[in-house]
Design a protein around this motif. Structure first.
Motif, PDB file in Angstrom:
ATOM      1  N   GLY A  29     -17.196   9.414  -2.761  1.00  0.00           N
ATOM      2  CA  GLY A  29     -16.608   8.202  -2.297  1.00  0.00           C
ATOM      3  C   GLY A  29     -15.758   8.343  -1.022  1.00  0.00           C
ATOM      4  O   GLY A  29     -15.122   9.305  -0.844  1.00  0.00           O
ATOM      5  N   ILE A  30     -15.512   6.963  -0.417  1.00  0.00           N
ATOM      6  CA  ILE A  30     -14.667   6.927   0.724  1.00  0.00           C
ATOM      7  C   ILE A  30     -13.893   5.543   0.470  1.00  0.00           C
ATOM      8  O   ILE A  30     -14.403   4.633   0.034  1.00  0.00           O
ATOM      9  CB  ILE A  30     -15.284   6.829   1.936  1.00  0.00           C
ATOM     10  CG1 ILE A  30     -14.483   6.737   3.218  1.00  0.00           C
ATOM     11  CG2 ILE A  30     -16.199   5.778   2.006  1.00  0.00           C
ATOM     12  CD1 ILE A  30     -14.738   7.074   4.661  1.00  0.00           C
ATOM     13  N   GLY A  31     -12.513   5.434   0.579  1.00  0.00           N
ATOM     14  CA  GLY A  31     -11.728   4.434   0.123  1.00  0.00           C
ATOM     15  C   GLY A  31     -10.759   4.016   1.458  1.00  0.00           C
ATOM     16  O   GLY A  31     -10.367   4.679   2.304  1.00  0.00           O
ATOM     17  N   LEU A  32     -10.327   2.725   1.313  1.00  0.00           N
ATOM     18  CA  LEU A  32      -9.390   2.002   2.303  1.00  0.00           C
ATOM     19  C   LEU A  32      -8.156   1.862   1.373  1.00  0.00           C
ATOM     20  O   LEU A  32      -8.225   1.118   0.255  1.00  0.00           O
ATOM     21  CB  LEU A  32      -9.908   0.987   2.785  1.00  0.00           C
ATOM     22  CG  LEU A  32      -9.050   0.062   3.667  1.00  0.00           C
ATOM     23  CD1 LEU A  32      -8.526   0.998   4.943  1.00  0.00           C
ATOM     24  CD2 LEU A  32      -9.595  -1.502   4.160  1.00  0.00           C
ATOM     25  N   ASN A  33      -7.320   2.412   1.625  1.00  0.00           N
ATOM     26  CA  ASN A  33      -5.840   2.211   0.896  1.00  0.00           C
ATOM     27  C   ASN A  33      -4.530   1.475   1.535  1.00  0.00           C
ATOM     28  O   ASN A  33      -4.665   1.652   2.975  1.00  0.00           O
ATOM     29  CB  ASN A  33      -5.196   3.892   0.475  1.00  0.00           C
ATOM     30  CG  ASN A  33      -4.155   3.740  -0.064  1.00  0.00           C
ATOM     31  OD1 ASN A  33      -2.785   3.777   0.838  1.00  0.00           O
ATOM     32  ND2 ASN A  33      -3.795   3.642  -1.125  1.00  0.00           N
ATOM     33  N   TYR A  34      -4.001   0.526   0.816  1.00  0.00           N
ATOM     34  CA  TYR A  34      -2.913  -0.073   1.276  1.00  0.00           C
ATOM     35  C   TYR A  34      -1.663   0.102   0.376  1.00  0.00           C
ATOM     36  O   TYR A  34      -1.767   0.048  -0.736  1.00  0.00           O
ATOM     37  CB  TYR A  34      -3.155  -1.674   1.435  1.00  0.00           C
ATOM     38  CG  TYR A  34      -1.715  -2.311   1.625  1.00  0.00           C
ATOM     39  CD1 TYR A  34      -1.456  -2.369   2.913  1.00  0.00           C
ATOM     40  CD2 TYR A  34      -1.057  -3.023   0.674  1.00  0.00           C
ATOM     41  CE1 TYR A  34      -0.346  -3.059   3.172  1.00  0.00           C
ATOM     42  CE2 TYR A  34      -0.114  -3.952   1.201  1.00  0.00           C
ATOM     43  CZ  TYR A  34       0.259  -3.793   2.422  1.00  0.00           C
ATOM     44  OH  TYR A  34       1.445  -4.688   2.575  1.00  0.00           O
ATOM     45  N   THR A  35      -0.806   1.013   1.061  1.00  0.00           N
ATOM     46  CA  THR A  35       0.510   1.267   0.043  1.00  0.00           C
ATOM     47  C   THR A  35       1.431   0.432   0.311  1.00  0.00           C
ATOM     48  O   THR A  35       2.107   0.354   1.684  1.00  0.00           O
ATOM     49  CB  THR A  35       0.629   2.896   0.352  1.00  0.00           C
ATOM     50  OG1 THR A  35      -0.196   3.644  -0.168  1.00  0.00           O
ATOM     51  CG2 THR A  35       2.198   3.277  -0.675  1.00  0.00           C
ATOM     52  N   TYR A  36       2.205  -0.336  -0.572  1.00  0.00           N
ATOM     53  CA  TYR A  36       3.431  -1.263  -0.383  1.00  0.00           C
ATOM     54  C   TYR A  36       4.358  -0.714  -1.114  1.00  0.00           C
ATOM     55  O   TYR A  36       4.538  -0.386  -2.163  1.00  0.00           O
ATOM     56  CB  TYR A  36       2.991  -2.754  -0.976  1.00  0.00           C
ATOM     57  CG  TYR A  36       4.082  -3.572  -0.895  1.00  0.00           C
ATOM     58  CD1 TYR A  36       4.422  -4.079   0.291  1.00  0.00           C
ATOM     59  CD2 TYR A  36       4.561  -3.982  -2.306  1.00  0.00           C
ATOM     60  CE1 TYR A  36       5.695  -5.013   0.317  1.00  0.00           C
ATOM     61  CE2 TYR A  36       5.754  -4.730  -2.132  1.00  0.00           C
ATOM     62  CZ  TYR A  36       6.146  -5.205  -0.984  1.00  0.00           C
ATOM     63  OH  TYR A  36       7.291  -6.331  -0.936  1.00  0.00           O
ATOM     64  N   PHE A  37       5.518  -0.408  -0.168  1.00  0.00           N
ATOM     65  CA  PHE A  37       6.547   0.289  -0.645  1.00  0.00           C
ATOM     66  C   PHE A  37       7.992  -1.179  -1.030  1.00  0.00           C
ATOM     67  O   PHE A  37       7.839  -1.779  -0.214  1.00  0.00           O
ATOM     68  CB  PHE A  37       7.283   1.058   0.165  1.00  0.00           C
ATOM     69  CG  PHE A  37       6.573   2.195   0.456  1.00  0.00           C
ATOM     70  CD1 PHE A  37       6.629   3.517  -0.178  1.00  0.00           C
ATOM     71  CD2 PHE A  37       5.580   2.427   1.541  1.00  0.00           C
ATOM     72  CE1 PHE A  37       5.595   4.589  -0.204  1.00  0.00           C
ATOM     73  CE2 PHE A  37       4.872   3.321   1.870  1.00  0.00           C
ATOM     74  CZ  PHE A  37       4.930   4.517   0.805  1.00  0.00           C
ATOM     75  N   PHE A  38       8.521  -0.924  -2.170  1.00  0.00           N
ATOM     76  CA  PHE A  38       9.542  -1.960  -2.557  1.00  0.00           C
ATOM     77  C   PHE A  38      10.642  -1.250  -3.434  1.00  0.00           C
ATOM     78  O   PHE A  38      10.326  -0.320  -3.861  1.00  0.00           O
ATOM     79  CB  PHE A  38       8.984  -3.243  -3.241  1.00  0.00           C
ATOM     80  CG  PHE A  38       8.182  -2.773  -4.523  1.00  0.00           C
ATOM     81  CD1 PHE A  38       8.793  -3.054  -5.779  1.00  0.00           C
ATOM     82  CD2 PHE A  38       6.915  -2.331  -4.380  1.00  0.00           C
ATOM     83  CE1 PHE A  38       8.170  -2.912  -6.828  1.00  0.00           C
ATOM     84  CE2 PHE A  38       6.551  -1.820  -5.767  1.00  0.00           C
ATOM     85  CZ  PHE A  38       7.036  -2.376  -6.954  1.00  0.00           C
ATOM     86  N   ASP A  39      11.684  -2.114  -3.505  1.00  0.00           N
ATOM     87  CA  ASP A  39      12.765  -1.650  -4.389  1.00  0.00           C
ATOM     88  C   ASP A  39      13.386  -0.450  -3.984  1.00  0.00           C
ATOM     89  O   ASP A  39      13.777   0.568  -4.752  1.00  0.00           O
ATOM     90  CB  ASP A  39      12.306  -1.615  -6.128  1.00  0.00           C
ATOM     91  CG  ASP A  39      12.212  -3.048  -6.600  1.00  0.00           C
ATOM     92  OD1 ASP A  39      12.602  -4.190  -5.708  1.00  0.00           O
ATOM     93  OD2 ASP A  39      11.882  -3.291  -7.551  1.00  0.00           O
ATOM     94  N   ALA A  40      13.599  -0.223  -2.826  1.00  0.00           N
ATOM     95  CA  ALA A  40      14.092   1.102  -2.220  1.00  0.00           C
ATOM     96  C   ALA A  40      15.508   1.176  -2.490  1.00  0.00           C
ATOM     97  O   ALA A  40      16.126   0.182  -1.944  1.00  0.00           O
ATOM     98  CB  ALA A  40      13.768   1.641  -0.784  1.00  0.00           C
ATOM     99  N   GLU A  41      16.300   1.990  -3.102  1.00  0.00           N
ATOM    100  CA  GLU A  41      17.678   1.898  -3.146  1.00  0.00           C
ATOM    101  C   GLU A  41      18.288   3.247  -2.945  1.00  0.00           C
ATOM    102  O   GLU A  41      17.899   4.379  -3.378  1.00  0.00           O
ATOM    103  CB  GLU A  41      18.014   1.658  -4.789  1.00  0.00           C
ATOM    104  CG  GLU A  41      17.455   0.340  -5.373  1.00  0.00           C
ATOM    105  CD  GLU A  41      18.011   0.032  -6.732  1.00  0.00           C
ATOM    106  OE1 GLU A  41      18.573   0.865  -7.410  1.00  0.00           O
ATOM    107  OE2 GLU A  41      17.584  -1.033  -7.063  1.00  0.00           O
ATOM    108  N   ALA A  42      19.332   3.218  -2.235  1.00  0.00           N
ATOM    109  CA  ALA A  42      20.334   4.430  -1.859  1.00  0.00           C
ATOM    110  C   ALA A  42      21.163   4.795  -3.130  1.00  0.00           C
ATOM    111  O   ALA A  42      21.694   3.949  -3.970  1.00  0.00           O
ATOM    112  CB  ALA A  42      21.041   4.219  -0.629  1.00  0.00           C
ATOM    113  N   THR A  43      21.253   5.956  -3.119  1.00  0.00           N
ATOM    114  CA  THR A  43      22.117   6.581  -4.369  1.00  0.00           C
ATOM    115  C   THR A  43      23.663   6.553  -3.680  1.00  0.00           C
ATOM    116  O   THR A  43      23.830   6.617  -2.527  1.00  0.00           O
ATOM    117  CB  THR A  43      21.899   7.866  -4.966  1.00  0.00           C
ATOM    118  OG1 THR A  43      21.989   8.795  -3.614  1.00  0.00           O
ATOM    119  CG2 THR A  43      20.353   7.910  -5.229  1.00  0.00           C
ATOM    120  N   PRO A  44      24.789   6.507  -4.746  1.00  0.00           N
ATOM    121  CA  PRO A  44      25.867   6.504  -4.208  1.00  0.00           C
ATOM    122  C   PRO A  44      26.369   7.884  -3.436  1.00  0.00           C
ATOM    123  O   PRO A  44      27.085   7.799  -2.479  1.00  0.00           O
ATOM    124  CB  PRO A  44      26.846   6.864  -5.510  1.00  0.00           C
ATOM    125  CG  PRO A  44      26.032   6.074  -6.562  1.00  0.00           C
ATOM    126  CD  PRO A  44      24.628   6.469  -6.053  1.00  0.00           C
TER     127      PRO A  44
END
Length: 321
Positions: free
Chosen positions: A182-197
Motif C-alpha cells: 500500500g501507499i498512504g498519505l499521512n498528516y501528523t499533528y503535534f500538540f501539547d508540547a511542553e518544556a521541562t524545568p
C-alpha cells in the motif's frame, strides 16, 4: 375441486390408455404444469444478497520507531547577550562574542506506541482504501543531544497521525491468507508540547514550544489472515515521511552567574558558575543590562528542524460487514 382443464386432460389420457396408446410422451409433469400455471405471471421478487462484505473496521496497537535526524538549534532572534552590551563582559568572557544557544545543541525524539482504529472498504476484489484514526495520541519524550545531552529530558509532545492508505491485496477475495502492499498519505499533528524545568533553566525563562504539522507519503506492506467469515487479523509494516520545525519562545529571559548554559562555553566562561567572584560579577552585569531593557533580557525565539521518518508497526483485529 380440480380445474376444468386438468379434468379434461385426465379423461383424454384415460381413453388413450384404454386404447393401448403410449401416454408417457404427453403426460404433463408437475414441472410442466407449474410452468404453464406460471406463464404470463411476473417473476417473484426477492432480496439479492452480496456475500462479499466490502466494508471493514479494525482496532489494534501501533508502534513507532523513529529515524530522528534533528538539526542544531538556531537562534532566530539573535543571542541573549553580546560582548558589546557591557564593558566588563569582554574581560569576564574573553573570546566570546555573544551568549545564545551554544553550537551543537540538538535533540533526540524517543519512540512511542498507542492504540488505533480504522475504517475501510474494498473497491473491488483487490483494491481497498483504509483511513487510520488513532484513538489515543502518541506521546514522545524529547531528550537533549550533543552539547545539551547532560540536560536529560528537555520536552514532551503529543501527536496524532491520521493516514489514508490505498492497499493492493493479492490472492482470491475469499482466501484465508492475503498479503498486501500500500501507499498512504499521512498528516501528523503535534500538540501539547511542553518544556521541562531543565530546558527552561537552560534557556533562561518560561519557554513555549510549537511544532508545525507535517504532510508526507508512506509505504506499507501487510498480511491478513481470516479467522472466520467476518473476523480477521492483520499485521502491517510501514515507513512514513514526517518533517517538522519546532519553535521555542522564551519570555522574561534572564541569565546569571549560575546559569547552566555557561558550562557549554569554552574556558574561562565555563568556570564562572564555580568561581564566587566571577559569578557575582556576571550577576551584576546581567542585572545592569536587564535594567536597561525593561527588567529582563527580553523574548527570544529558537528553531529546531527535525526529520522523524518513523517505521510503523500495526497489529490489529478486523471485522467485515
Amino acid at each position: 375441486m380440480l380445474p376444468a382443464q386438468a379434468t379434461t386432460n385426465e379423461s383424454v389420457m384415460h381413453r388413450r390408455w384404454q386404447a393401448g396408446e403410449d401416454t408417457s410422451a404427453t403426460a404433463p409433469t408437475p414441472a410442466t404444469t407449474l410452468a404453464q400455471a406460471g406463464e404470463g405471471s411476473p417473476p417473484a421478487s426477492g432480496l439479492q444478497i452480496d456475500k462479499k462484505r466490502r466494508w471493514f473496521a479494525r482496532v489494534g496497537v501501533s508502534a513507532l520507531k523513529l529515524n530522528d535526524k534533528s538539526e542544531n538549534v538556531e537562534d532566530v532572534t539573535g543571542p541573549v547577550l553580546r560582548s558589546s552590551d557591557h564593558p566588563v563582559l569582554r574581560f569576564l568572557a574573553p573570546g566570546v562574542e555573544s551568549f545564545g544557544t551554544p553550537e551543537g545543541a540538538t535533540v533526540d525524539v524517543k519512540n512511542s506506541a498507542s492504540l488505533f482504529g480504522s475504517v475501510g472498504k474494498f473497491l473491488d476484489d483487490h483494491w481497498a482504501i483504509e483511513g487510520l484514526v488513532l484513538a489515543v495520541p502518541f506521546k514522545h519524550d524529547i531528550y537533549g543531544k550533543g552539547t545539551i545531552e547532560r540536560l536529560g529530558k528537555v520536552a514532551t509532545v503529543k501527536q496524532l497521525p491520521p493516514t489514508l492508505i490505498l492497499h493492493r491485496y493479492f490472492g482470491e477475495y475469499n482466501a484465508r491468507f492475503r498479503p498486501s502492499l500500500g501507499i498512504g498519505l499521512n498528516y501528523t499533528y503535534f500538540f501539547d508540547a511542553e518544556a521541562t524545568p531543565a530546558l527552561e533553566s537552560y534557556t533562561g525563562g518560561p519557554t513555549k514550544i510549537k511544532m508545525k504539522p507535517s504532510w508526507g507519503l508512506g509505504l506499507f506492506a501487510g498480511a491478513q489472515y481470516a479467522l472466520t467469515e467476518r473476523l480477521h487479523i492483520k499485521l502491517t509494516l510501514g515507513y512514513v515521511r514526517v518533517r517538522t520545525t519546532a519553535t521555542m519562545t522564551t519570555t522574561n529571559t534572564m541569565l546569571s552567574g549560575s546559569s547552566p548554559v555557561l558550562h557549554d562555553y569554552p574556558y574561562p566562561v565555563n568556570q564562572i558558575p564555580t568561581d564566587p567572584t566571577s559569578r557575582q560579577a556576571m550577576d551584576n552585569l546581567v542585572g545592569q543590562v536587564a535594567a536597561k531593557r525593561g527588567g529582563d533580557l527580553g523574548t527570544y525565539e529558537r528553531e529546531l528542524k527535525s526529520e522523524l521518518n518513523p517505521y510503523v508497526l500495526l497489529m490489529s483485529v478486523g471485522y467485515s460487514f
